[in-house]
Design a protein around this motif. Structure first.
Motif, short mmCIF file in Angstrom:
data_model
loop_
_atom_site.label_atom_id
_atom_site.label_comp_id
_atom_site.label_asym_id
_atom_site.label_seq_id
_atom_site.Cartn_x
_atom_site.Cartn_y
_atom_site.Cartn_z
N THR A 34 42.01 20.13 -10.07
CA THR A 34 43.27 20.31 -9.37
C THR A 34 44.41 19.62 -10.06
O THR A 34 45.53 19.64 -9.57
N LEU A 53 37.44 24.97 -5.22
CA LEU A 53 37.77 26.37 -4.98
C LEU A 53 36.55 26.96 -4.28
O LEU A 53 35.74 27.66 -4.87
N ASN A 155 40.94 37.95 -13.11
CA ASN A 155 40.31 36.98 -12.22
C ASN A 155 40.40 35.56 -12.78
O ASN A 155 40.52 34.60 -12.02
N ALA A 158 43.79 34.18 -11.95
CA ALA A 158 43.82 33.85 -10.53
C ALA A 158 43.07 32.55 -10.26
O ALA A 158 43.50 31.71 -9.46
N TYR A 159 41.94 32.38 -10.95
CA TYR A 159 41.16 31.15 -10.80
C TYR A 159 41.96 29.93 -11.28
O TYR A 159 42.00 28.89 -10.60
N SER A 161 45.13 29.57 -11.42
CA SER A 161 46.20 29.32 -10.45
C SER A 161 45.65 28.61 -9.21
O SER A 161 46.26 27.69 -8.68
N ALA A 162 44.46 29.04 -8.76
CA ALA A 162 43.88 28.47 -7.55
C ALA A 162 43.53 27.00 -7.71
O ALA A 162 43.54 26.24 -6.74
N VAL A 163 43.19 26.58 -8.93
CA VAL A 163 42.85 25.17 -9.16
C VAL A 163 44.03 24.40 -9.75
O VAL A 163 43.88 23.36 -10.37
N SER A 164 45.25 24.98 -9.58
CA SER A 164 46.50 24.29 -9.93
C SER A 164 46.69 24.01 -11.41
O SER A 164 47.26 23.00 -11.80
#
Length: 398
Positions: A34, A53, A155, A158-159, A161-164
Motif C-alpha cells: 500500500t 487486496l 487487470n 487495476a491491481y 491502482s488497488a494497492v496504491s
C-alpha cells in the motif's frame, strides 16, 4: 569517449528456457504494497511484506489454485494455454527464449551490448516491473503466456491502482515489460488502446506530485553556517560548503559530482578550472547524457557567487594534491551521494526546516528558481541546467 565495460548484471533476453543467466538482477523489494512506491520483488527472502487486496498473500505461501481472489482471466481455457515456463518459487523467468539466429559464440557480446543500451537504474526499474508482473500473475493463477494478452495488462493496472501504486511507478513497470517484448520481437500489448487509456485514467485519479521544495539563497547561507558545528573538522566543513554552493549555482544533480555504488566516475580534479572571474567545469555525463557527450558549465563571478568562489578557493588550498575525484575527503576517498545527502539532512534539521521536502535535488530546483526570479531568460536557464525540453518549467517553484 571510451568507457569501461559495465559490470552491472542483467537478465539476457536470450537465456535458454528453464535456465538462469549468470547476469541476473537482484530485486530486494517486496511485492506491491500500500506504499506509493509500489516496488515489487519475487524473491522469497523479501516476501514478509504483504498488501491488502482481499488479503493478498506473498508468492511463497501461495500455491496453484489457492489464490485469495479468483483469476481475472477465467475465460482462458487450460487446454489452450501454452506455458513458456512453469512458475518457479521466485516466479521470474517466464519469458526466456533462445532465438536460433543468435550465433552461440556471439551471445556474450550481444548481452554486453544490450545491457549497455540502458542505464543501470533504468534496467533495475525494468526488472522490478517484470518481477511485479510475474508475482501478480502467480497471485491470481493467470496463465504464463508470453506475450501476455491485453486483458492481463488491464487487470494488472487495476491491481496496481488497488494497492496504491503511483502512476509513475505503474508506467515504469509497464515500460520494463514493453522493453523485454520489443527486444524479443514479440507483440507488445502494452501499447494497446485500452492499456493506454487505463494508464491515462490512473494518472488522472492519482496524479504524481513532486513535493521537493527549492533551497533558496538565504537558506543556503544558513546551511553553510551550520556546517562547522555538524562536520567533524574544518576540512569537511569546507568540502561540503563548496559542494553545496556548486550544486546550487551550477544547477547540478547529485550524481554529477558524487559517486555511488552504481556509478564509479564523477567530476574529476582535471575537469575543474577556478579563476578570479570564472569557475568552469566539464561534466562527462549525466542522467540525460547516457552517451557521455559531456557538457561545459560556466559560473561567472558576481556579488551572489562571490561566496562560492571563496569556498572553492579555500577548498582547493587544503585539498590533497593529485588527480582523482574533485570532491574528496582528506584521505583521498571520493565524496559519495550518501554522505552528501546525510550532511544535507542534518543541516536542514539543524536550522529547523522540514527534512521530508528538502532533498539533494532541492539545490537544482532552487538554482533554477533563483535564476527565474532574477529575470534570466528561460532559454538561458535551460542551457545552464542542460535541459533539452520543457522539463525546466517543473523546476520553477515560486
Amino acid at each position: 569517449m571510451l568507457r569501461a565495460k559495465s559490470k552491472r548484471k542483467t537478465t539476457s533476453p536470450y537465456a535458454r528456457p528453464g535456465t538462469r543467466s549468470t547476469r541476473t538482477y537482484r530485486s530486494q523489494d517486496p511485492p506491491p504494497t500500500t506504499s506509493s512506491t509500489g516496488h515489487a520483488s519475487s524473491t522469497e527472502s523479501s516476501h514478509a511484506a504483504t498488501a491488502d487486496l482481499g488479503s493478498i498473500a506473498p508468492p511463497s505461501t501461495a500455491t496453484a489454485g489457492s489464490s485469495t481472489a479468483p483469476p481475472t482471466d477465467a475465460s482462458a481455457s487450460s487446454t489452450s494455454v501454452v506455458k513458456i515456463q512453469n512458475p518457479s518459487p521466485q516466479c521470474r523467468q517466464v519469458f526466456g527464449t533462445n532465438p536460433s539466429y543468435i550465433i552461440e559464440s556471439l551471445k556474450p557480446e550481444v548481452e554486453d551490448i544490450l545491457s549497455a543500451a540502458v542505464s543501470q537504474n533504468t534496467a533495475t526499474t525494468y526488472q522490478r516491473g517484470l518481477d511485479s508482473f510475474a508475482w501478480f500473475r502467480k497471485k491470481y493463477n493467470l496463465p504464463l503466456l508470453w506475450p501476455p494478452p491485453v486483458h492481463q495488462f488491464v487487470n494488472y493496472i487495476a491491481y496496481l491502482s488497488a494497492v496504491s501504486v503511483s502512476y509513475s511507478t505503474a508506467r515504469c513497470y509497464l515500460s520494463g515489460i514493453s522493453y523485454q517484448l520489443q527486444i524479443q520481437g514479440k507483440d507488445d500489448n502494452t501499447k494497446a488502446f485500452i492499456v493506454k487509456k487505463m494508464l491515462e485514467g490512473l494518472h488522472r485519479l492519482k496524479p504524481s506530485k513532486d513535493v521537493r521544495a527549492p533551497i533558496t539563497l538565504p537558506m543556503l547561507n544558513q546551511i553553510i553556517s551550520a556546517l562547522p558545528t555538524l562536520c567533524s573538522n574544518d576540512y569537511e566543513a569546507t568540502l561540503f560548503a563548496s559542494a553545496f554552493k556548486l550544486a546550487f549555482f551550477g544547477l547540478l544533480r547529485v550524481s554529477e559530482f558524487t559517486v555511488s555504488s552504481s556509478k564509479a566516475t564523477t567530476l574529476s580534479f582535471c575537469d575543474v578550472r577556478v579563476s578570479d572571474t570564472e569557475i568552469q567545469f566539464f561534466l562527462k555525463g549525466s542522467k540525460t547524457d547516457q552517451l557521455c557527450k559531456g557538457a561545459t558549465v560556466q559560473i561567472a563571478f558576481n556579488s551572489e557567487t562571490s561566496a562560492l568562489f571563496f569556498h572553492m578557493q579555500q577548498y582547493l588550498a587544503i585539498r590533497p594534491h593529485g588527480e582523482g575525484p574533485f570532491f574528496c575527503h582528506l584521505n583521498g576517498k571520493p565524496l559519495t551521494s550518501y554522505q552528501f545527502t546525510a550532511i544535507l539532512t542534518r543541516s536542514i534539521k539543524f536550522i529547523g526546516l522540514d527534512t521530508s521536502v528538502f532533498k539533494s535535488h532541492s539545490f537544482r530546483i532552487g538554482g533554477a528558481t533563483h535564476l527565474y526570479q532574477k529575470g534570466v531568460p528561460e532559454e538561458e536557464i535551460k542551457l545552464k541546467g542542460r535541459w533539452k525540453s520543457n522539463a525546466m518549467y517543473s523546476y520553477i517553484r515560486i
